[in-house]
Motif scaffolding. Sequence first.
Motif, PDB file in Angstrom:
ATOM      1  N   THR A 191       0.854  -1.124  -0.023  1.00 45.47           N
ATOM      2  CA  THR A 191       0.118   0.115  -0.033  1.00 45.47           C
ATOM      3  C   THR A 191       1.024   1.265   0.122  1.00 45.47           C
ATOM      4  OG1 THR A 191      -1.613  -1.097   1.406  1.00 45.47           O
ATOM      5  CG2 THR A 191      -1.828   1.167   1.150  1.00 45.47           C
ATOM      6  N   GLY A 192       0.582   2.047  -0.835  1.00 49.21           N
ATOM      7  CA  GLY A 192       1.142   3.483  -0.959  1.00 49.21           C
ATOM      8  C   GLY A 192       1.172   4.220   0.313  1.00 49.21           C
ATOM      9  N   LEU A 193       2.060   4.771   0.804  1.00 51.52           N
ATOM     10  CA  LEU A 193       2.162   5.759   2.046  1.00 51.52           C
ATOM     11  C   LEU A 193       1.899   7.182   1.726  1.00 51.52           C
ATOM     12  CD1 LEU A 193       5.669   4.212   3.488  1.00 51.52           C
ATOM     13  CD2 LEU A 193       3.503   4.000   4.633  1.00 51.52           C
ATOM     14  N   LEU A 194       1.520   7.805   2.971  1.00 50.96           N
ATOM     15  CA  LEU A 194       1.098   9.038   2.962  1.00 50.96           C
ATOM     16  C   LEU A 194       2.191   9.975   2.249  1.00 50.96           C
ATOM     17  CD1 LEU A 194      -0.812  11.501   3.419  1.00 50.96           C
ATOM     18  CD2 LEU A 194       0.140  11.404   5.866  1.00 50.96           C
ATOM     19  N   ASN A 195       1.825  10.761   1.277  1.00 50.19           N
ATOM     20  CA  ASN A 195       2.691  11.902   0.946  1.00 50.19           C
ATOM     21  C   ASN A 195       2.587  13.379   1.458  1.00 50.19           C
ATOM     22  OD1 ASN A 195       4.363  13.749  -0.543  1.00 50.19           O
ATOM     23  ND2 ASN A 195       4.616  12.683  -2.187  1.00 50.19           N
ATOM     24  N   TYR A 196       3.229  13.739   2.469  1.00 47.16           N
ATOM     25  CA  TYR A 196       3.089  14.773   3.272  1.00 47.16           C
ATOM     26  C   TYR A 196       3.136  16.044   2.356  1.00 47.16           C
ATOM     27  CZ  TYR A 196       3.284  12.676   7.728  1.00 47.16           C
ATOM     28  OH  TYR A 196       3.099  11.691   8.800  1.00 47.16           O
ATOM     29  N   GLU A 197       3.948  16.008   1.297  1.00 45.88           N
ATOM     30  CA  GLU A 197       4.351  17.325   0.284  1.00 45.88           C
ATOM     31  C   GLU A 197       2.908  17.493  -0.378  1.00 45.88           C
ATOM     32  OE1 GLU A 197       7.853  16.680  -1.518  1.00 45.88           O
ATOM     33  OE2 GLU A 197       9.244  17.018   0.219  1.00 45.88           O
ATOM     34  N   THR A 198       2.376  16.421  -1.027  1.00 45.29           N
ATOM     35  CA  THR A 198       1.393  16.591  -2.028  1.00 45.29           C
ATOM     36  C   THR A 198      -0.099  16.315  -1.382  1.00 45.29           C
ATOM     37  OG1 THR A 198       1.419  14.231  -2.479  1.00 45.29           O
ATOM     38  CG2 THR A 198       2.957  15.910  -3.677  1.00 45.29           C
TER      39      THR A 198
ATOM     40  N   LEU B  77      -2.887  10.630  -0.236  1.00 45.97           N
ATOM     41  CA  LEU B  77      -3.099   9.519   0.661  1.00 45.97           C
ATOM     42  C   LEU B  77      -2.359   8.471   0.362  1.00 45.97           C
ATOM     43  CD1 LEU B  77      -6.876  10.031   1.519  1.00 45.97           C
ATOM     44  CD2 LEU B  77      -4.827  11.411   2.380  1.00 45.97           C
ATOM     45  N   GLU B  78      -2.311   8.080  -0.688  1.00 50.62           N
ATOM     46  CA  GLU B  78      -1.478   6.803  -1.229  1.00 50.62           C
ATOM     47  C   GLU B  78      -0.565   7.028  -2.308  1.00 50.62           C
ATOM     48  OE1 GLU B  78      -2.524   2.027  -2.441  1.00 50.62           O
ATOM     49  OE2 GLU B  78      -4.030   3.595  -2.223  1.00 50.62           O
ATOM     50  N   SER B  79       0.782   7.085  -1.863  1.00 50.31           N
ATOM     51  CA  SER B  79       2.020   7.390  -2.784  1.00 50.31           C
ATOM     52  C   SER B  79       2.256   6.501  -3.803  1.00 50.31           C
ATOM     53  CB  SER B  79       2.930   7.852  -1.928  1.00 50.31           C
ATOM     54  OG  SER B  79       4.169   8.177  -2.983  1.00 50.31           O
ATOM     55  N   ALA B  80       2.301   6.874  -4.839  1.00 56.31           N
ATOM     56  CA  ALA B  80       2.700   5.819  -5.954  1.00 56.31           C
ATOM     57  C   ALA B  80       4.203   5.398  -5.925  1.00 56.31           C
ATOM     58  CB  ALA B  80       2.449   6.479  -7.338  1.00 56.31           C
ATOM     59  N   GLU B  81       4.891   6.412  -5.358  1.00 53.89           N
ATOM     60  CA  GLU B  81       6.569   6.202  -5.185  1.00 53.89           C
ATOM     61  C   GLU B  81       6.899   5.584  -3.995  1.00 53.89           C
ATOM     62  OE1 GLU B  81       8.377   7.458  -7.779  1.00 53.89           O
ATOM     63  OE2 GLU B  81       6.488   8.587  -8.572  1.00 53.89           O
ATOM     64  N   ASN B  82       6.310   5.486  -3.150  1.00 53.83           N
ATOM     65  CA  ASN B  82       6.597   4.881  -1.813  1.00 53.83           C
ATOM     66  C   ASN B  82       5.675   3.904  -1.108  1.00 53.83           C
ATOM     67  OD1 ASN B  82       8.366   4.233   0.503  1.00 53.83           O
ATOM     68  ND2 ASN B  82       7.731   6.371   1.523  1.00 53.83           N
TER      69      ASN B  82
ATOM     70  N   THR C 175     -13.054   1.678  10.886  1.00 51.90           N
ATOM     71  CA  THR C 175     -12.447   2.449  11.921  1.00 51.90           C
ATOM     72  C   THR C 175     -11.900   3.863  11.261  1.00 51.90           C
ATOM     73  OG1 THR C 175     -10.407   1.600  11.451  1.00 51.90           O
ATOM     74  CG2 THR C 175     -11.775   0.356  13.160  1.00 51.90           C
ATOM     75  N   GLU C 176     -11.440   4.828  11.888  1.00 56.98           N
ATOM     76  CA  GLU C 176     -10.730   5.933  11.654  1.00 56.98           C
ATOM     77  C   GLU C 176      -9.237   5.717  11.429  1.00 56.98           C
ATOM     78  OE1 GLU C 176     -12.124   8.572  10.189  1.00 56.98           O
ATOM     79  OE2 GLU C 176     -14.334   8.422  10.907  1.00 56.98           O
ATOM     80  N   VAL C 177      -8.906   4.586  11.506  1.00 56.83           N
ATOM     81  CA  VAL C 177      -7.450   3.887  10.948  1.00 56.83           C
ATOM     82  C   VAL C 177      -7.437   3.772   9.660  1.00 56.83           C
ATOM     83  CG1 VAL C 177      -5.682   2.554  11.517  1.00 56.83           C
ATOM     84  CG2 VAL C 177      -7.324   3.258  13.548  1.00 56.83           C
ATOM     85  N   TYR C 178      -6.649   4.604   8.955  1.00 54.25           N
ATOM     86  CA  TYR C 178      -6.867   4.587   7.396  1.00 54.25           C
ATOM     87  C   TYR C 178      -6.065   3.735   6.746  1.00 54.25           C
ATOM     88  CZ  TYR C 178      -9.304   8.861   9.288  1.00 54.25           C
ATOM     89  OH  TYR C 178      -9.996   9.708   9.564  1.00 54.25           O
ATOM     90  N   TYR C 179      -6.269   3.353   5.278  1.00 48.53           N
ATOM     91  CA  TYR C 179      -5.762   2.259   4.615  1.00 48.53           C
ATOM     92  C   TYR C 179      -4.277   2.584   4.378  1.00 48.53           C
ATOM     93  CZ  TYR C 179      -6.506   5.000   0.187  1.00 48.53           C
ATOM     94  OH  TYR C 179      -6.438   5.838  -0.661  1.00 48.53           O
ATOM     95  N   SER C 180      -4.080   3.938   4.517  1.00 41.29           N
ATOM     96  CA  SER C 180      -2.600   4.235   3.996  1.00 41.29           C
ATOM     97  C   SER C 180      -1.807   4.622   5.132  1.00 41.29           C
ATOM     98  CB  SER C 180      -2.557   5.296   2.855  1.00 41.29           C
ATOM     99  OG  SER C 180      -3.332   6.616   3.150  1.00 41.29           O
ATOM    100  N   SER C 181      -2.305   4.667   6.550  1.00 38.14           N
ATOM    101  CA  SER C 181      -1.617   5.119   7.638  1.00 38.14           C
ATOM    102  C   SER C 181      -0.933   4.021   8.041  1.00 38.14           C
ATOM    103  CB  SER C 181      -2.561   5.587   8.636  1.00 38.14           C
ATOM    104  OG  SER C 181      -3.315   6.652   8.164  1.00 38.14           O
ATOM    105  N   SER C 182       0.493   4.255   8.440  1.00 32.80           N
ATOM    106  CA  SER C 182       1.429   3.155   8.938  1.00 32.80           C
ATOM    107  C   SER C 182       1.744   3.707  10.379  1.00 32.80           C
ATOM    108  CB  SER C 182       2.713   3.009   8.257  1.00 32.80           C
ATOM    109  OG  SER C 182       3.422   4.135   7.992  1.00 32.80           O
ATOM    110  N   THR C 183       1.588   5.172  10.656  1.00 31.11           N
ATOM    111  CA  THR C 183       2.152   5.494  12.134  1.00 31.11           C
ATOM    112  C   THR C 183       0.915   6.317  12.825  1.00 31.11           C
ATOM    113  OG1 THR C 183       2.951   7.354  11.161  1.00 31.11           O
ATOM    114  CG2 THR C 183       4.415   5.710  11.453  1.00 31.11           C
TER     115      THR C 183
END
Length: 819
Positions: free
Chosen positions: A270-277, A280-285, A501-509
């Motif tokens: 699953t793509g991680l959150l990209n804080y800069e853009t 919610l689901e980064s294609a890069e990471n 839940t409000e724990v989201y599909y692209s949240s790891s922390t």
Amino acid sequence: MNFINKSIIFAFITFAIGCLAAEVQLGMKLLVLSTSRPDSVIKSLQSYSIEYDYLEYNYDNPLKGNLPLYTKDEQPKYYGVVLGNGALSVYFKNTGLWGSILTAAQWDYLYDYQKKYGVRIVALDDTPNTEYGTAIFDPSIWGVSSTQKISIANNDIAKSIFKEAGVKSTVTLDTQGLYHVPGKIDNDKIATPVLTLEPNEDLKKESVVVAYTKTEDGRERLSFYISFGDWSINSVMMNHLWISWITRSLYAGERRVTFTPHIDDVFISTGLLNYETNELESAENAYRSTVEDFEILRKWQDSVVEKLPEGSSVRCELAFNGNGVLAVIDPSIALGVDGERYCDIEYKKTPGKGTDRWPVKNYSIPYDKEFLENDSLFAYFAKEENSKNFFWSSHTFTHENLDEATTSDADNEIRVNIEIAKLLNVYDKPYYSSKSIITPQISGLRNVDAINVFLKYGIEAGTGDLSRPTLINTENPYLPFFTTKESSNFEGFPIIPRTPTEVYYSSSTAEENTYIYNLMYKDQLGESTWEQFIQREVDRTLNLMMNLRNEAHQFHQINIRSHDLKEKTGLLEKWSDAVLEKYVKFVDWPVNSLKLDDQAQLYLDRYNRITYCDISKTAVIDGDYITAIKISPNSIEKDCKIPITLPQNAFKDKKETKITYEKRGKDRLVAWVSFEKGEKEAKTIKLNPPLAWAVDAKAIEETEIIEKECWSEALGYRCCEEGESIVEYIDENGWWGVTKGEQEWCGIIKNEKCWAENFGLPCCETEMVDYVLDNGVIGYEEKYENDETRPAGGWCGLKSASDRVFTNAKELFKEQLHL
């Protein structure tokens, strides 16, 4: 052996013969009376599956005649009465005055019924009344809307009500959002406080909000001077108190708390959150959970149970996508299927239409287990010692949204993931759910082609979501939603609810999740911290659990990331720890996880017994006690199981295969009574001990059950049952009694606790009796000479003589038995 119809005749004893009253069968239903629908009451009764009749009377619909309290054959229908709003007060338009919708004569009819059958009354949204020993605390302050803390009163009655319900006496409750009328005890000879209100700015002294009353004529009432709302956890907790009190923890239903974290997307990344853009689901990471993450999760499952009430269990469900295994081994061999939704969320697909997204039809995995074990996570779970620590279910092979899927695509998604489950060696295991499915994005449930594919592969239930009200049962959330021609072009496919839940599909922390939470809710709630977020989630989830809702809780594979974090704890564990830590502050009830198939069956069993099984449940009253529960089928259209929760124990007949017993930790014993389609035979559960029902009836100790083989069966006779084990004859084989109905011989299993009961006598209280017969085994206690409750007055058996009686009874009682 020839049958001889003799009675035991002790020459030295005069028996007093009394007449027994006719057996009363008290209906195990509650009667709910109100002037408007009390949703909080109805939902709480639904949560226990307790049967009730709701009767609504108001100015436009007054009661004519008396309340329908009896069956056609004059048996009492209800074993408890709930008043939804106290005195059932309404505004009379013709007089401009407020008053009860029931007349004095109608109330008296109800009170006579209450006294006659020991029925308790609960009054919700009530007002203090001198008739019940209470009064308004301050007549100048009729009601209060401000929040006051609620505490348990310091007395035995209040403590017993909490203990009966399994609710912690230290639980923190308050009146937030609930209008209430502070009261006081006006007559402590009949009234006792149960819950009190702590002082606040409106009321400077402690007052009473719940009171127990036992009137001079013996009627029991629990009055709540507070309104109720089905949204309020405080109302929910008070409902648990009165439900246990009014039923004495005897009811045709069950109290079951479940807690099952579902982890979707196992095996895929699953793509991680990209804080800069803010993507919610980064294609890069991307992140894919690891063997180490699942090891940490396994250990957490084991450790968290130690903090929960006895009988609890916690296990996560892994909803997996097999294509993720191929993508890790070699991205070029993974199936490139577009998984996104491109239609409206409530789209209903036309049968036979749709879009093929798979590059090939009737695809089959061209790889064996050895090849797939090149993925370390697959290799880890291919070992049963690891896979058995979790529940398993299919989330489709590639995670394609099935709303527009063709039959071919749906077939590939379901069939190929089953192939992966078999290669993983979990498909036929007891922890795998082959009859249910969790579809990606709750899709395909309005697609008849997908539903038919589900059924083709033995999948009999789908998974819904509380955020999709069109796919849940809004009338009774404890039952499945069934698809219709209108909803899905298919009639009758069950959908089992799940809570997002409000724990989201692209949240790891925690930081990532809080960031996304604020993106979504900042305008509504302001900037929130992780602590504020988790408190809201705890409150929301605890409300569901206290309402006995059995939805599983949705998470995603990225939410268990932990091995590379400083504290080695994933979001799922943090969220669950917070919820369960609050849970144990409220109740002593065990909490259990259910695999997807068992969860679906739980909902379907409830539906089947309500819809297809017309069964009467009655409590058999003998004097002041309920001695048995009778379950009588009227019409059984489909196999079903009926739960009967018992306050203590029961006499269990090993030969009765249709009644099984379940006990989770220290929770109440539940008898499960099974009926097959068309069955007519009634079943009986004998309580051990009988339940004290009448007001002031004394509790009886449980009879010790000694498991012994029935020695007389080898001689062609059954063993004696309750009430038959009185010695009529003794021979070289043993002691013989006579059956009640057929008047046949039956073998007596000797009462080693008190041998004298086998001869119609009590045991002597002590060895220091006033007189002993020549045989040395029968004594006399003068203080019981005129005691009518003892069949032979003061005569009793000496406990110390048990060995002599067991070995030489034939000689000792030769004269009395005419041997």
